[in-house]
Write an enzyme that holds these catalytic residues in place. Structure first.
Site, PDB file in Angstrom:
ATOM      1  N   LYS A 184       0.743  -1.098  -0.283  1.00 20.09           N
ATOM      2  CA  LYS A 184      -0.183   0.095  -0.185  1.00 20.09           C
ATOM      3  C   LYS A 184       1.013   1.606  -0.055  1.00 20.09           C
ATOM      4  O   LYS A 184       0.380   2.445  -0.038  1.00 20.09           O
ATOM      5  CB  LYS A 184      -1.523   0.400   1.402  1.00 20.09           C
ATOM      6  CG  LYS A 184      -2.041  -1.064   0.846  1.00 20.09           C
ATOM      7  CD  LYS A 184      -2.769  -1.103   2.276  1.00 20.09           C
ATOM      8  CE  LYS A 184      -3.915  -2.320   2.267  1.00 20.09           C
ATOM      9  NZ  LYS A 184      -3.716  -3.855   2.084  1.00 20.09           N
TER      10      LYS A 184
HETATM   11  C1  LIG Z   1      -4.063  -4.798   1.300  1.00 23.32           C
HETATM   12  C2  LIG Z   1      -3.897  -6.155   1.073  1.00 23.32           C
HETATM   13  C3  LIG Z   1      -3.347  -6.378   0.680  1.00 23.32           C
HETATM   14  C4  LIG Z   1      -5.575  -7.205  -0.459  1.00 23.32           C
HETATM   15  O1  LIG Z   1      -5.328  -5.563  -1.275  1.00 23.32           O
HETATM   16  P1  LIG Z   1      -6.207  -5.061  -2.354  1.00 23.32           P
HETATM   17  O2  LIG Z   1      -6.102  -4.124  -2.571  1.00 23.32           O
HETATM   18  O3  LIG Z   1      -7.282  -4.176  -0.710  1.00 23.32           O
HETATM   19  O4  LIG Z   1      -6.770  -6.719  -3.047  1.00 23.32           O
HETATM   20  C5  LIG Z   1      -3.370  -8.382   0.532  1.00 23.32           C
HETATM   21  N1  LIG Z   1      -1.565  -8.322   1.023  1.00 23.32           N
HETATM   22  C6  LIG Z   1      -1.981  -7.367   1.817  1.00 23.32           C
HETATM   23  C7  LIG Z   1      -0.265  -7.656   2.626  1.00 23.32           C
HETATM   24  C8  LIG Z   1      -2.116  -6.086   1.571  1.00 23.32           C
HETATM   25  O5  LIG Z   1      -1.792  -5.078   3.069  1.00 23.32           O
END
Ligand SMILES: *Cc1c(COP(=O)(O)O)cnc(C)c1O
Length: 490
Positions: free
Chosen positions: A114
């Site tokens: 993210k």
């Molecule tokens: C947020 C997250 C996901 C999922 O991603 P999305 O965009 O919500 O599908 C998967 N793995 C990790 C480690 C995350 O932080």
């Protein structure tokens, strides 16, 4: 370029307004009106740096007649976001593991994918504020299943003219994730635990957006992947992966490339679908879920049904029963009218079913699989022993699904790695059948066991002082937000 609501094709906004607003007035999500004239210049891909790929994607998705009109302003925003924030120049390095490639998206300041989007979103918001001459203070409201919170706090901390409130499920995040958030010292930050799960936190935030009357001096916005400004930066690493494999001679221009994506809110994988619409040669996009396999069932049957038990798993960032961004795929595949009807059904009954032909069209690109905790741990253990490669629980879910669905596919595959193993060190230690005292001890022991470098962001996390101590019931979220705004805006 204009953006429209997934629930109404005629409700349009400029990109900058869509970013400022986060969610459309009718509760829909913003979508680019057309992908037709925004084709990525694939012939230049191998000559581009990671930042140039990002700049190209953003200027295609947002155009240059609204945001970033000033010469050099986009380049400056991307530099502010990425320079010196990631270990190394590259926000998405590829590693070969067996016959596949792992795209490591976790080398940013909070060790999860993210960061790639949330280091950039504050810059996009600042630009959107500027072009719309917005004087109000922006308050970012975010629900997190763990990683969004710390990444958003890192991105927005001490940014002028913005405040940020993060809600997280009290028992749904790891101690390391919790400490990353509760130790955030930014003066404009506020962190609060919810007595409930992630869906409670997310629903609470959505309802605040829909109903809260905020003072005139304040505008609410979102850092969740419902915000198009959060989604757009993620498109870049799909192109970058392709470019890296071209440069390495692993694929030739035009070859189809598969991606397996550990999925929660469906934002990351949707960015891959956007990349495909912009000309990336994609074979399959595989949606990998944990035991909360609502998306797997959806892709198998065409019925999305959230009426089921919620499971707290070892891949908590994917513990989600309402995957918001699926709405964007529905708007593309079924049109906005059908999408609005499905979302209404979802709200009223907790489920909806696609028509056969709608599902068939989606399945031409998408496939799905899932892994429970046992399969996740087995995968971490086996891949470490076989290849010396250490992966976190979310990545392991994706790897397991890769083996189940694509291992024999003729096209090459990239598995997205969304978190550092150190962010979920306890689970990784358990998977490796090693012992530890608590989450923080697991971090040190994992290093002692494997010798894999601890990311600097997590080194010494145990000693970080907790500065946020709030917990509220899910029904009290709105009041909590009002208090923060009141305190802050006057
Ligand atoms: C947020 C997250 C996901 C999922 O991603 P999305 O965009 O919500 O599908 C998967 N793995 C990790 C480690 C995350 O932080």
């Amino acid at each position: 370029m204009q953006y429209f609501s997934t629930r109404n094709k005629n409700m349009t906004k400029k990109p900058s307004e869509a970013i400022l607003q986060g969610i459309a007035d009718d509760g829909g999500l913003y979508m680019p009106e057309s992908f037709e004239n925004i084709t990525f210049p694939m012939e230049k891909l191998t000559e581009m740096t990671p930042k140039q790929i990002s700049e190209t994607v953003l200027s295609l998705l947002f155009g240059r007649d609204d945001m970033f009109k000033e010469e050099g302003s986009l380049e400056k925003a991307v530099s502010l976001a990425y320079d010196g924030k990631f270990d190394g120049e590259d926000y998405a390095p590829l590693s070969r593991v067996g016959d596949a490639f792992v795209c490591e998206l976790y080398h940013g300041p909070t060790c999860a994918f993210k960061d790639v989007a949330l280091q950039l979103l504050p810059r996009l918001l600042a630009e959107a504020k500027k072009v719309n001459d917005v004087k109000e203070k922006i308050v970012i409201l975010t629900a997190t299943s763990g990683d969004t919170g710390s990444a958003a706090l890192s991105g927005f901390s001490d940014v002028d003219g913005v405040g940020i409130i993060v809600f997280y499920p009290k028992d749904g995040v790891s101690a390391v994730q919790e400490r990353q958030m509760t130790s955030c010292r930014g003066k404009n930050t506020c962190v609060c635990a919810i007595e409930g799960n992630f869906d409670d936190a997310q629903s609470g935030v959505k309802s605040i957006f829909a109903t809260m009357e905020v003072p005139e001096s304040v505008r609410l916005s979102s850092a969740n992947s419902i915000n198009i400004g959060r989604l757009a930066p993620q498109v870049a690493y799909y192109f970058k992966s392709y470019g890296d494999l071209l440069k390495a001679g692993e694929i030739a221009m035009g070859d189809l490339l598969n991606f397996v994506v550990p999925t929660g809110n469906f934002g990351d994988i949707l960015a891959g679908y956007f990349a495909m619409q912009m000309g990336l040669p994609v074979g399959k996009l595989i949606c990998a879920s944990n035991r909360n396999s609502v998306l797997y069932d959806f892709f198998e049957t065409g019925t999305y049904d959230r009426n089921r038990d919620f499971h707290v798993t070892k891949s908590p960032s994917m513990d989600i029963l309402i995957s918001s961004n699926l709405e964007r795929l529905l708007a593309m595949a079924c049109g906005t009218e059908a999408c609005a009807a499905y979302m209404k059904e979802l709200k009223e009954t907790g489920k909806y079913s696609l028509k056969k032909e709608e599902l068939a069209a989606i399945r031409e690109v998408f496939d799905a699989g899932y892994a429970d905790d046992k399969a996740t741990f087995e995968t971490i253990n086996r891949i470490y022993r076989e290849y010396g490669y250490l992966m976190d629980t979310h990545t392991a879910v994706a790897w397991h699904v890769y083996e189940k669905t694509l291992a024999k596919d003729k096209n090459k595959t990239v598995v997205l790695s969304t978190a550092s193993a150190y962010k979920f060190a306890s689970s990784v230690m358990t998977a490796l059948e090693a012992s530890y005292a608590d989450d923080f001890d697991a971090l040190e022991k994992l290093y002692a066991l494997t010798g894999v470098q601890i990311p600097s962001a997590l080194d010494g996390i145990r000693e970080k002082e907790i500065v946020h101590h709030n917990t509220v019931a899910k029904d009290d979220m709105a009041e909590f937000v009002m208090n923060f705004i009141g305190k802050d805006a006057v």
